[in-house]
Motif scaffolding. Structure first.
Motif, short mmCIF file in Angstrom:
data_model
loop_
_atom_site.label_atom_id
_atom_site.label_comp_id
_atom_site.label_asym_id
_atom_site.label_seq_id
_atom_site.Cartn_x
_atom_site.Cartn_y
_atom_site.Cartn_z
N THR A 1 -5.80 -17.97 26.68
CA THR A 1 -7.02 -18.29 25.96
C THR A 1 -8.17 -18.43 26.95
O THR A 1 -7.93 -18.59 28.16
CB THR A 1 -6.86 -19.61 25.20
OG1 THR A 1 -6.72 -20.68 26.15
CG2 THR A 1 -5.63 -19.58 24.28
N PRO A 2 -9.41 -18.40 26.48
CA PRO A 2 -10.53 -18.58 27.41
C PRO A 2 -10.45 -19.89 28.20
O PRO A 2 -10.76 -19.90 29.40
CB PRO A 2 -11.76 -18.56 26.48
CG PRO A 2 -11.33 -17.68 25.34
CD PRO A 2 -9.87 -18.00 25.13
N THR B 1 -7.82 -19.50 30.86
CA THR B 1 -8.32 -18.62 31.91
C THR B 1 -9.23 -19.37 32.86
O THR B 1 -9.14 -19.24 34.09
CB THR B 1 -9.06 -17.43 31.29
OG1 THR B 1 -8.15 -16.64 30.52
CG2 THR B 1 -9.69 -16.55 32.36
N GLN B 2 -10.13 -20.17 32.31
CA GLN B 2 -11.03 -20.96 33.15
C GLN B 2 -10.26 -21.93 34.03
O GLN B 2 -10.61 -22.15 35.19
CB GLN B 2 -12.03 -21.72 32.27
CG GLN B 2 -13.14 -20.86 31.71
CD GLN B 2 -13.99 -20.21 32.80
OE1 GLN B 2 -14.37 -20.87 33.78
NE2 GLN B 2 -14.28 -18.93 32.64
N ASP C 1 -9.32 -8.66 33.60
CA ASP C 1 -10.47 -9.42 33.12
C ASP C 1 -11.55 -9.40 34.19
O ASP C 1 -11.42 -10.02 35.25
CB ASP C 1 -10.03 -10.86 32.81
CG ASP C 1 -11.13 -11.66 32.12
OD1 ASP C 1 -12.32 -11.40 32.38
OD2 ASP C 1 -10.79 -12.58 31.33
N ASN D 1 -14.46 -10.75 34.24
CA ASN D 1 -15.05 -12.05 34.50
C ASN D 1 -14.26 -12.81 35.56
O ASN D 1 -14.83 -13.49 36.42
CB ASN D 1 -15.12 -12.88 33.21
CG ASN D 1 -16.14 -12.34 32.24
OD1 ASN D 1 -17.22 -11.91 32.64
ND2 ASN D 1 -15.81 -12.35 30.96
#
Length: 260
Positions: free
Chosen positions: A184-185, A188-189, A212, A214
């Protein structure tokens, strides 16, 4: 990282792997600098996984040399390469789901000490093993999960446990293979912040394959772009983002596809 501080930890020269008449990796040259984070990107089939397999000893190269800290490790088996200080994670979770989170890390700690065959007895009696495992879990903010069975924790936490297992072998060079795939975002963070923190600690050098963008542009000091088994471009994130061949071969021509 200035030129004066650049210290090569890994040197790859003319590395190639041929399957039948197809070059999965072809004549790749690469110097990896100590304490940098270098991302490896490219479309499916670019040769990234094969390149990792060559570096970690899971495949023997058809040509070329791999030198780690001045030592030729070309063709060495994976366990010997790991003992020298190169460890790798995988795209698919590679942990023991029936064991607790702490036990997973203890397995790696005892294996590092050459006690893997009797790891459970050693870990249960060895306070040093337990202390090493607990310290690593605390560093990765996993202490609250230490006694939980690895099979029941979240997917993102499983990936963090795998990173903990990798770090438990005390590597200098860490190969992370799609560390945020399927996350999930928020997960990932969390992984991005962890890798950034570990990189800034000065304890590790990272190679990261990742789709990804980002993550890539948020973490990498340099980026290697592979295409059809070859090195297409190697440079800073800014150089790679602006390179016309990268736009055409991988990132696309739309500016939004290359936004960090």
């Amino acid at each position: 990282m200035t030129a004066a501080t650049q210290d090569i930890i890994l040197q790859v020269t003319g590395l190639g792997k041929r399957f039948g008449g197809v070059d999965a990796v072809a004549n790749v040259d690469l110097d990896v600098y100590r304490h940098e984070t270098l991302a490896i990107i490219g479309p499916n089939g670019a040769g990234k996984t094969t390149f990792y397999n060559l570096l970690s000893g899971r495949m023997h190269p058809s040509s070329g040399r791999i030198v780690y800290e001045g030592r030729d490790i070309t063709g060495m088996p994976p366990h010997e390469i790991s003992r020298l200080g190169i460890s790798r994670s995988f795209q698919i979770n590679n942990i023991f789901e029936e064991m607790t989170v702490r036990e997973n890390v203890e397995v790696a700690v005892t294996a590092l000490r050459g006690e893997g065959r009797r790891w459970h007895n050693v870990a249960s009696r060895n306070r040093d093993v337990q202390a090493d495992a607990d310290a690593l879990l605390e560093r990765l903010s996993l202490s609250e999960l230490a006694d939980q069975r690895a099979g029941v924790i979240s997917y993102g936490d499983k990936r963090l446990v795998e990173i903990a297992v990798v770090l438990a072998t005390r590597p200098k060079l860490v190969l992370l293979d799609e560390p945020t795939a399927g996350m999930t975002p928020d997960e990932t963070q969390r992984v991005m912040q962890l890798v950034k923190s570990l990189g800034q600690s000065g304890d590790y050098t990272f190679l990261i394959t990742e789709h990804d963008m980002n993550v890539v542009f948020g973490l990498a000091d340099r980026i290697l772009v592979m295409h059809r088994g070859q090195k297409l471009v190697l440079g800073t994130p800014e150089e790679v983002r602006a390179h016309p061949e990268v736009r055409r071969a991988y990132l696309g021509t739309a500016d939004e596809e290359m936004a960090p």
